[in-house]
Scaffold this motif. Structure first.
Motif, PDB file in Angstrom:
ATOM      1  N   LYS A  26       0.842  -1.122   0.171  1.00  0.00           N
ATOM      2  CA  LYS A  26      -0.147  -0.220  -0.010  1.00  0.00           C
ATOM      3  C   LYS A  26       0.938   1.327   0.019  1.00  0.00           C
ATOM      4  O   LYS A  26       0.798   2.210  -0.822  1.00  0.00           O
ATOM      5  N   SER A  27       2.032   1.187   0.873  1.00  0.00           N
ATOM      6  CA  SER A  27       2.783   2.373   0.712  1.00  0.00           C
ATOM      7  C   SER A  27       3.771   2.475  -0.453  1.00  0.00           C
ATOM      8  O   SER A  27       3.978   3.596  -0.715  1.00  0.00           O
ATOM      9  N   LEU A  28       3.896   1.295  -0.976  1.00  0.00           N
ATOM     10  CA  LEU A  28       4.934   1.551  -1.946  1.00  0.00           C
ATOM     11  C   LEU A  28       4.351   0.798  -3.243  1.00  0.00           C
ATOM     12  O   LEU A  28       4.447  -0.411  -3.733  1.00  0.00           O
ATOM     13  N   PRO A  29       3.208   1.517  -3.851  1.00  0.00           N
ATOM     14  CA  PRO A  29       2.428   0.869  -4.813  1.00  0.00           C
ATOM     15  C   PRO A  29       3.180   0.393  -6.326  1.00  0.00           C
ATOM     16  O   PRO A  29       2.581  -0.623  -7.013  1.00  0.00           O
ATOM     17  N   GLU A  30       4.141   0.902  -6.411  1.00  0.00           N
ATOM     18  CA  GLU A  30       4.945   0.573  -7.514  1.00  0.00           C
ATOM     19  C   GLU A  30       5.655  -0.816  -7.500  1.00  0.00           C
ATOM     20  O   GLU A  30       6.023  -1.375  -8.650  1.00  0.00           O
ATOM     21  N   LEU A  31       5.482  -1.336  -6.384  1.00  0.00           N
ATOM     22  CA  LEU A  31       6.013  -2.751  -6.028  1.00  0.00           C
ATOM     23  C   LEU A  31       5.085  -3.632  -6.479  1.00  0.00           C
ATOM     24  O   LEU A  31       3.978  -3.601  -6.034  1.00  0.00           O
ATOM     25  N   LYS A  32       5.445  -4.629  -7.348  1.00  0.00           N
ATOM     26  CA  LYS A  32       4.530  -5.597  -7.651  1.00  0.00           C
ATOM     27  C   LYS A  32       4.454  -6.745  -7.079  1.00  0.00           C
ATOM     28  O   LYS A  32       5.598  -7.057  -6.350  1.00  0.00           O
ATOM     29  N   PHE A  33       3.502  -7.600  -6.977  1.00  0.00           N
ATOM     30  CA  PHE A  33       3.463  -8.903  -6.232  1.00  0.00           C
ATOM     31  C   PHE A  33       3.284  -9.951  -7.232  1.00  0.00           C
ATOM     32  O   PHE A  33       2.331 -10.006  -8.048  1.00  0.00           O
ATOM     33  N   SER A  34       4.145 -11.042  -6.811  1.00  0.00           N
ATOM     34  CA  SER A  34       3.946 -12.260  -7.724  1.00  0.00           C
ATOM     35  C   SER A  34       2.821 -13.259  -7.100  1.00  0.00           C
ATOM     36  O   SER A  34       2.726 -13.609  -5.893  1.00  0.00           O
ATOM     37  N   ASP A 176      10.615  -1.008   9.198  1.00  0.00           N
ATOM     38  CA  ASP A 176      11.917  -1.578   8.699  1.00  0.00           C
ATOM     39  C   ASP A 176      11.951  -2.263   7.174  1.00  0.00           C
ATOM     40  O   ASP A 176      13.016  -2.099   6.451  1.00  0.00           O
ATOM     41  N   PHE A 177      10.973  -2.777   6.749  1.00  0.00           N
ATOM     42  CA  PHE A 177      10.678  -3.579   5.629  1.00  0.00           C
ATOM     43  C   PHE A 177      11.023  -2.435   4.341  1.00  0.00           C
ATOM     44  O   PHE A 177      11.667  -2.610   3.514  1.00  0.00           O
ATOM     45  N   ILE A 178      10.145  -1.443   4.516  1.00  0.00           N
ATOM     46  CA  ILE A 178      10.064  -0.312   3.652  1.00  0.00           C
ATOM     47  C   ILE A 178      11.606   0.382   3.642  1.00  0.00           C
ATOM     48  O   ILE A 178      12.241   0.752   2.416  1.00  0.00           O
ATOM     49  N   THR A 179      12.251   0.470   4.782  1.00  0.00           N
ATOM     50  CA  THR A 179      13.503   0.994   4.812  1.00  0.00           C
ATOM     51  C   THR A 179      14.466   0.141   3.916  1.00  0.00           C
ATOM     52  O   THR A 179      15.338   0.699   3.015  1.00  0.00           O
ATOM     53  N   ILE A 180      14.364  -0.877   4.130  1.00  0.00           N
ATOM     54  CA  ILE A 180      15.190  -1.825   3.382  1.00  0.00           C
ATOM     55  C   ILE A 180      15.098  -1.776   1.950  1.00  0.00           C
ATOM     56  O   ILE A 180      15.871  -1.724   1.027  1.00  0.00           O
ATOM     57  N   ILE A 181      13.895  -1.695   1.355  1.00  0.00           N
ATOM     58  CA  ILE A 181      13.369  -1.560   0.085  1.00  0.00           C
ATOM     59  C   ILE A 181      14.251  -0.390  -0.554  1.00  0.00           C
ATOM     60  O   ILE A 181      14.694  -0.306  -1.473  1.00  0.00           O
TER      61      ILE A 181
END
Ligand code: 5GP
Length: 202
Positions: A26-34, A176-181
């Protein structure tokens, strides 16, 4: 496969990886999900085509035979696999795609692709994990025990991942997850082009 970024998220059942991932996407909508293909029965609340495509064993075996899967695994008697075409399309177009797969899948992907980013979601303790699995109320006692046994083996594999995020507090884990990305996007290897572009303008 080299243009985009393949992100792997793993963690034992009950680690909260689904909830974390939903918030991250939701925060990073450009990220696609498989969307994985799976032969296990649909759980209450699950929607076809959201996280999984629920397929028959016959169709899954057809996909294996026809090289339609990037990786697959048999987990507690059911097949789980990543369809190849959607992942290749995102990567070819320079995008980022998240694969929510188990520890075996991560090892297979590591052998297949030059570079990926892997994140392991760790429960704060075994007690918390058991309580979360029992609290879901979706699995029988027998399945919960199988998931616990599998969880302990999976936790041992966390050392093979680039990052570990402990899911004690949900908001912190998401952050933390978003920081890593975001940090990974600044990685020098992923920014080779910028060096040439800046130098070209000298
Ligand atoms: P669940 O039945 O709880 O939805 O998933 C069981 C396990 O299968 C989880 O560890 C999940 O990450 C993993 N899994 C889901 N999709 C795939 C996939 O496409 N490939 C592999 N190798 N594992 C998957």
């Amino acid at each position: 496969m080299s243009k985009g970024r393949l992100v792997i998220i793993s963690g034992p059942s009950g680690s909260g990886k689904d909830t974390i991932l939903k918030k991250v996407l939701k925060s990073l909508p450009e990220l696609k999900f498989s969307i994985s293909s799976v032969t296990r029965p649909m759980r209450e609340g699950e929607v076809e085509g959201e996280k999984y495509n629920f397929v028959s064993r016959e169709y899954f075996e057809h996909m294996i035979k026809n090289d339609m899967l990037l990786e697959y695994n048999n987990y507690i008697g059911n097949y789980y696999g990543t369809p190849k075409a959607p992942v290749e399309e995102v990567i070819e177009n320079g995008g980022e795609i998240v694969l929510e797969i188990d520890v075996n899948g991560q090892q297979n992907i590591k052998r297949l692709v030059d570079s990926s980013l892997s994140i392991f979601i760790m429960p704060p303790s075994v007690e918390v994990l058991r309580a979360r699995l029992a609290g879901r109320g979706t699995d029988s006692e027998e399945v919960i025990e199988k998931r616990m046994t599998s969880a302990l083996k999976e936790i041992e594999c966390a050392k093979n991942y680039d990052y570990i995020v402990v899911n004690d507090d949900l908001d912190s884990a998401v952050e933390d997850f978003i920081t890593i990305i975001k940090a990974d996007r600044l990685n020098t290897e992923r920014q080779n082009k910028i060096i040439d572009e800046v130098l070209e303008k000298c």
